[in-house]
Design an enzyme around this catalytic site. Structure first.
Site, PDB file in Angstrom:
ATOM      1  N   ASP A  83       0.852  -1.193   0.000  1.00  0.00           N
ATOM      2  CA  ASP A  83       0.000   0.000   0.000  1.00  0.00           C
ATOM      3  C   ASP A  83       0.885   1.240   0.000  1.00  0.00           C
ATOM      4  O   ASP A  83       2.090   1.151   0.230  1.00  0.00           O
ATOM      5  CB  ASP A  83      -1.001   0.000   1.158  1.00  0.00           C
ATOM      6  CG  ASP A  83      -0.317   0.010   2.503  1.00  0.00           C
ATOM      7  OD1 ASP A  83       0.787   0.582   2.606  1.00  0.00           O
ATOM      8  OD2 ASP A  83      -0.871  -0.545   3.461  1.00  0.00           O
ATOM      9  N   ASP A  85       1.587   5.322   0.990  1.00  0.00           N
ATOM     10  CA  ASP A  85       1.323   6.475   1.840  1.00  0.00           C
ATOM     11  C   ASP A  85       2.016   7.683   1.233  1.00  0.00           C
ATOM     12  O   ASP A  85       3.207   7.621   0.919  1.00  0.00           O
ATOM     13  CB  ASP A  85       1.870   6.225   3.255  1.00  0.00           C
ATOM     14  CG  ASP A  85       1.265   4.984   3.883  1.00  0.00           C
ATOM     15  OD1 ASP A  85       0.048   4.984   4.118  1.00  0.00           O
ATOM     16  OD2 ASP A  85       1.999   3.998   4.097  1.00  0.00           O
ATOM     17  N   ASP A 164       7.721   6.920  13.285  1.00  0.00           N
ATOM     18  CA  ASP A 164       8.146   5.997  14.340  1.00  0.00           C
ATOM     19  C   ASP A 164       9.586   5.498  14.163  1.00  0.00           C
ATOM     20  O   ASP A 164      10.476   5.835  14.930  1.00  0.00           O
ATOM     21  CB  ASP A 164       7.139   4.853  14.525  1.00  0.00           C
ATOM     22  CG  ASP A 164       6.730   4.158  13.229  1.00  0.00           C
ATOM     23  OD1 ASP A 164       7.301   4.491  12.165  1.00  0.00           O
ATOM     24  OD2 ASP A 164       5.849   3.272  13.273  1.00  0.00           O
TER      25      ASP A 164
HETATM   26  P1  ATP Z   1       2.833  -1.433   6.283  1.00  0.00           P
HETATM   27  O1  ATP Z   1       1.845  -0.561   5.550  1.00  0.00           O
HETATM   28  O2  ATP Z   1       3.707  -2.244   5.428  1.00  0.00           O
HETATM   29  O3  ATP Z   1       2.213  -2.198   7.376  1.00  0.00           O
HETATM   30  P2  ATP Z   1       3.884   1.106   7.084  1.00  0.00           P
HETATM   31  O4  ATP Z   1       5.202   1.468   7.679  1.00  0.00           O
HETATM   32  O5  ATP Z   1       3.551   1.715   5.781  1.00  0.00           O
HETATM   33  O6  ATP Z   1       3.850  -0.463   7.044  1.00  0.00           O
HETATM   34  P3  ATP Z   1       1.486   2.335   8.037  1.00  0.00           P
HETATM   35  O7  ATP Z   1       0.663   1.990   9.215  1.00  0.00           O
HETATM   36  O8  ATP Z   1       0.904   2.248   6.680  1.00  0.00           O
HETATM   37  O9  ATP Z   1       2.796   1.449   8.157  1.00  0.00           O
HETATM   38  O10 ATP Z   1       2.008   3.821   8.290  1.00  0.00           O
HETATM   39  C1  ATP Z   1       2.638   4.596   7.288  1.00  0.00           C
HETATM   40  C2  ATP Z   1       3.763   5.407   7.898  1.00  0.00           C
HETATM   41  O11 ATP Z   1       3.213   6.334   8.846  1.00  0.00           O
HETATM   42  C3  ATP Z   1       4.785   4.624   8.674  1.00  0.00           C
HETATM   43  O12 ATP Z   1       5.770   4.086   7.847  1.00  0.00           O
HETATM   44  C4  ATP Z   1       5.335   5.650   9.625  1.00  0.00           C
HETATM   45  O13 ATP Z   1       6.240   6.504   8.962  1.00  0.00           O
HETATM   46  C5  ATP Z   1       4.096   6.469   9.959  1.00  0.00           C
HETATM   47  N1  ATP Z   1       3.413   5.952  11.152  1.00  0.00           N
HETATM   48  C6  ATP Z   1       2.402   5.066  11.192  1.00  0.00           C
HETATM   49  N2  ATP Z   1       2.001   4.807  12.447  1.00  0.00           N
HETATM   50  C7  ATP Z   1       2.784   5.576  13.240  1.00  0.00           C
HETATM   51  C8  ATP Z   1       2.848   5.782  14.650  1.00  0.00           C
HETATM   52  N3  ATP Z   1       2.044   5.129  15.487  1.00  0.00           N
HETATM   53  N4  ATP Z   1       3.772   6.659  15.104  1.00  0.00           N
HETATM   54  C9  ATP Z   1       4.590   7.324  14.262  1.00  0.00           C
HETATM   55  N5  ATP Z   1       4.586   7.156  12.937  1.00  0.00           N
HETATM   56  C10 ATP Z   1       3.687   6.303  12.419  1.00  0.00           C
HETATM   57 MG    MG Z   2       1.685   1.607   4.745  1.00  0.00          MG
END
Ligand code: ATP
Ligand code: MG
Length: 465
Positions: A83, A85, A164
């Site tokens: 996905d 972002d 994070d």
């Molecule tokens: P995946 O989608 O593969 O599970 P992801 O890292 O993209 O992993 P997401 O939940 O889609 O995770 O979040 C997108 C981005 O937003 C993260 O990579 C991070 O940079 C930020 N993020 C998400 N949740 C948090 C949080 N709780 N605290 C700080 N930053 C966050």
């Molecule tokens: Mg993501």
């Protein structure tokens, strides 16, 4: 902004070569870095059309537009991103104006979802530091440091530092296809290390779900947690009790239902996090040795099915996770003189309502979960029409799978599972023969139930056979 940027100096980080342009010499740096298009392997071919459309439309409207987070991290690791972002300096209202197919969601953390058919692109306005409150888009923090709201807009660098993990703070710029690294995320990808940005204890207090994210990424990517990132988790695990159950349900699905459930489970247990999510299952594991094995087997099977691209349902997994506590409670109720069937139903009800205080399980999963449990009582009853009714039940297959796991985990002696395997494979004649065999076999018939009931009264929480 990039004054600390050092481009491809010779240095100890030799291994970076494998990730980036083989001709390039690795970077040794501290502070922000900019890696230009020809020096990194991330390409627009890794991204969906929808993601590119969003990036270009923002860019053409004069905004900054970056891909960030999991999609860049996964591309750098040679995995297909699942996905996308997007981070931008456009405000949610400006984003809304650019995309008819979009809506603003969230209060605690306002973002815009842009929808293209089934695909949703998450677009987030750059966040600043919670303290820098120079607009009406406020941030709120509880006395304990929990971030209640985070809607202070900021610039790219500030946005990177509130993310994070270092590996999640890499930005791909659609304007020139470069990657911005503000937190030495590239080094951590190379070293396969998961490191929180900033002071770990503070960052977990701001948002305790980051502890679950640490476990999830460690399990999914097979990364090690940096020592400082790992250190506070055991002590801060109870902070998870403050998190709304609906948010935890989403996190549980990502931990357990995306192909790395077993690894996630072991890490959750090691860090004392599992007990905060499933307190009754955790207690059952201490008292009934087979329960932990049952959960492991259910997760192994889930991971395997995901690898084979077969369907999985949270109902089955939750049924296995909570079966230990159901059996414990059922044994207590039976000990008080309640017959097995009502005892099972009452135990199910109690376990579900306790669990809902921690993790909200939507009805569409908790109802079939209860059916799977009820069927555990019906599976040993193999006489006459009942057998065919059980076989026709919409949850029969899941219930049979749970039965096999219960036998494999050592809760039940083997036998019943094989019988049902044979029965499903048999033609009509063979089915009649199997039913006849049960009639002659007291262990499998309803007639033996009374005897079993008396035997299990004292304290054994295991059921049947
Ligand atoms: P995946 O989608 O593969 O599970 P992801 O890292 O993209 O992993 P997401 O939940 O889609 O995770 O979040 C997108 C981005 O937003 C993260 O990579 C991070 O940079 C930020 N993020 C998400 N949740 C948090 C949080 N709780 N605290 C700080 N930053 C966050
Ligand atoms: Mg993501």
């Amino acid at each position: 902004m990039f004054k600390g940027f050092t481009r491809f100096l010779q240095g100890p980080g030799e291994r970076l070569k494998s990730l980036f342009d083989p001709q390039a010499v690795p970077v040794v740096s501290s502070g922000p870095r900019l890696i230009s298009r020809e020096d990194h392997p991330v390409s627009r071919q890794h991204f969906s059309d929808a993601a590119l459309k969003v990036l270009y439309r923002l860019h053409n409207a004069g905004h900054q537009a970056f891909l960030v987070g999991g999609c860049i991290r996964d591309s750098l690791l040679g995995r297909m991103p699942k996905d996308f972002d997007v981070a931008t300096d456009a405000t949610p209202e400006q984003i809304r104006e650019l995309f008819r197919n979009s809506r603003i969601i969230g209060r605690r953390f306002r973002i815009v979802h842009v929808r293209f058919g089934r695909e949703v692109i998450e677009v987030t306005t750059f966040r600043g530091k919670p303290g820098d409150d120079h607009s009406d888009h406020i941030a709120q923090q509880s006395d304990a440091g929990l971030l209640l709201r985070d809607n202070v807009w900021g610039n790219l660098e500030e946005d990177a530092l509130r993310r994070d993990f270092t590996i999640n703070a890499l930005y791909y710029n659609i304007a020139d296809y470069s990657i911005h690294d503000f937190a030495e995320g590239i080094e951590d990808i190379e070293a396969r290390t998961l490191r929180l940005i900033g002071d770990p204890a503070t960052r977990y207090r701001e948002d305790p779900v980051r502890m679950l994210r640490a476990v999830r990424f460690a399990a999914k990517l097979d990364f090690d947690l940096d020592v400082a990132t790992e250190a506070p988790i055991l002590e801060q695990a109870p902070l998870l009790l403050q998190i709304p159950p609906a948010r935890l349900f989403d996190e549980i699905l990502k931990l357990f239902m995306t192909g790395h459930g077993v690894a996630s489970f072991h890490l959750l247990c090691d860090f004392g996090l599992f007990a905060m999510l499933f307190p009754e299952a955790d207690e059952a594991m201490n008292e009934l040795p087979w329960t932990e094995r049952l959960v492991e087997l259910a997760l192994e099977s889930t991971d395997r099915r995901i690898r084979e691209e077969r369907p999985v349902t949270p109902a089955f997994l939750f049924a296995a996770l909570l079966w230990g506590p159901v059996q414990q409670r059922q044994a207590i109720l039976e000990g008080d003189g309640m017959p097995p069937v009502p005892a099972l139903q009452a135990a199910s009800q109690q376990v579900i309502s306790r669990q809902l205080q921690h993790i909200s399980i939507p009805k569409r999963f908790s109802m079939p979960m209860r059916d799977i449990w009820d069927l555990q009582h019906r599976l040993p009853l193999r006489r006459g029409r009942r057998v065919f009714q059980t076989r026709e039940h919409p949850r029969f297959r899941a219930a049979y799978d749970l039965l096999l796991l219960r036998e494999a985990a050592g809760e039940l002696a083997p036998g019943l599972g094989d019988w049902w395997t044979a029965f499903q494979e048999a033609d009509e004649h063979e089915q009649r023969r199997l039913l006849g065999k049960v009639g002659a076999d007291p262990a499998g018939s309803g007639a033996s139930r009374k005897r079993r009931r008396r035997r299990r009264k004292p304290r054994s929480p295991s059921s049947e056979t």
